[in-house]
Enzyme design. Structure first.
Site, PDB file in Angstrom:
ATOM      1  CE1 TYR A 166      -3.815   2.951   1.074  1.00  0.00           C
ATOM      2  CE2 TYR A 166      -2.062   3.529   1.913  1.00  0.00           C
ATOM      3  CZ  TYR A 166      -2.963   3.393   1.381  1.00  0.00           C
ATOM      4  OH  TYR A 166      -4.448   4.908   1.865  1.00  0.00           O
ATOM      5  CD  GLU A 168      -6.446   4.024  -1.169  1.00  0.00           C
ATOM      6  OE1 GLU A 168      -5.797   4.578  -0.318  1.00  0.00           O
ATOM      7  OE2 GLU A 168      -7.085   4.079  -2.406  1.00  0.00           O
TER       8      GLU A 168
END
Ligand code: ADP
Ligand code: MG
Length: 401
Positions: free
Chosen positions: A119, A207
């Site tokens: 992530y 993101e």
């Protein structure tokens, strides 16, 4: 403003972030040639990805019953079949709410050989007035869950906005992800590219989930941003013509689009008491006080400091387009705003829309006497609130009755 994954990847690619070039399809006719092209380029599988402004698509399900908004196809026929189940259908994910989102665009890309999922995100840390890079080895899944259950698995690095990301910071994040050997430098380059994307496009969030270690065609390990989500600062959109062109009105609430035409700050909510207020702070306080007295606001609406009669009329019409609205609270504190302009707007709007719902009005401030006179002489049946608390209680009571 939010943009789709395929658009986010264009912006990421411009800043040197490795992504897979894909093909966006808006109709089924485009799907077969797109899939053929991707297979012809050497891919063993084609991924069909629903494009909506929400995450969690992979684990989402369609209202039709079809499972998964991201599917791996081994043949052109499979890709076409998946596309047929997705296009025009409503996808419900953890982030869409139960109403879901209709899929109008698909992204077709090559299937990657994923070895690890990470992530990575850049966002604005308002408390520290700095960009913040967050990275975690626990990629691909729900980052909110990681943050809650194992916060130590999220690595954070704050960036000095005047200096930008320093090479040592990018390497530090790379190492925190457990990257080794050649991948450390590749990771640092990718992280710097993601930061650049955030900075140059005036994003509030970029993101990448998952950021992947993949096995490339030559058998070596490489890094790839497999998913991309970008939110942009609306106040800076004027200087990004390319991003303005990415706006997808299908993803926006129809009433909010209508409101933006009149420069009204409107956000639809789930309650039954509509509010029309001047000033964002007062609008929030109004929603709070409605809630405090047991009601539920149907919207946030700030008509601004110097609204015109036309804007007030438009605001009323927009409020009334929401079928859940059972009553209206107008709460105006006239600082710059002339209370009589609001009063005239209210009278015009009520007459034009033939309003039958209870309407509570609280006016205070600049030219309030003339405003109250306009309302009193209009012959309309409306309830006057003497204070904010009084007005809120009256509208809650009227709606309950
Ligand atoms: P979302 O976050 O909305 O669920 P993603 O793009 O992250 O959508 O896709 C979900 C999952 O599907 C990823 O975590 C990854 O495991 C898999 N996936 C996505 N794109 C590819 C691809 N090109 N090749 C292989 N697997 C993929
Ligand atoms: Mg994802």
């Amino acid at each position: 403003m939010n943009i789709h994954e395929y658009q986010a990847k264009e912006l990421l690619a411009q800043c040197g972030v490795p992504i897979q070039l894909g093909i966006a399809c808006q109709s089924l006719d485009e799907v077969r040639p797109a899939a053929e092209k991707i297979f012809a380029s050497g891919a063993s599988r084609v991924v069909v990805k629903s494009q909506i402004h929400a995450g969690g698509r992979g684990k989402g399900s369609f209202k039709s019953g079809f499972q998964g908004g991201v599917k791996l196809a081994a043949t052109c026929e499979d890709a076409l079949a998946f596309a047929g189940q997705m296009l025009g259908q409503v996808l419900v994910t953890k982030q869409t709410g139960s109403e879901g989102r209709k899929v109008g665009t698909l992204l077709l890309t090559a299937g990657a050989h994923i070895k690890k999922e990470f992530y990575l995100a850049v966002l604005l840390d308002r408390a520290n007035s700095r960009p913040l890079i967050m990275a975690s080895t626990e990629g691909g899944m729900d980052i909110e869950e990681v943050a809650e259950k194992t916060p130590e698995k999220i690595f954070k690095e704050w960036i000095d906005p005047a200096v930008g990301i320093m090479p040592y910071q990018a390497r530090k994040i790379s190492a925190a992800l457990g990257l080794r050997g050649d991948l450390i430098a590749l990771g640092a380059k990718l992280i710097s590219g993601v930061y650049k994307t955030w900075w140059e496009n005036d994003a509030t969030m970029v993101e990448i989930n998952p950021l992947c270690v993949i096995e490339a065609a030559d058998g070596k390990e490489a890094l790839l941003a497999l998913d991309g989500k970008i939110s942009l600062d609306d106040n800076a959109l004027y200087r990004h013509k390319n991003i303005q062109a990415m706006r997808d009105l299908n993803e926006e609430a129809p009433l909010e689009i209508e409101a933006s035409k009149f420069n009204l700050n409107y956000i639809k909510l789930d309650g039954s008491i509509a509010c029309l207020v001047n000033g964002a702070g007062l609008a929030m306080a109004t929603m709070d006080i409605i809630q405090h007295f047991g009601g539920n606001p149907a919207n946030f609406l700030d008509v601004g400091g110097g609204a015109s009669k036309e804007q007030v009329t438009a605001a009323f019409k927009i409020i009334l387009m929401d079928p859940h609205v059972k009553g209206i609270l107008v709460n105006i504190f006239g600082g710059i705003m002339d209370c009589n302009v609001i009063a005239t707007g209210i009278v015009a709007a009520v007459k034009e829309t033939g309003l039958t719902l209870p309407l509570v009005v609280r006016l205070e401030g600049n030219n309030v006497v003339a405003g109250q006179k306009t309302l009193a002489e209009s012959g309309l049946t409306l309830i006057t609130g003497t204070s904010m608390a009084d007005a809120a209680q009256k509208v809650v009571k009227a709606v309950a009755a």
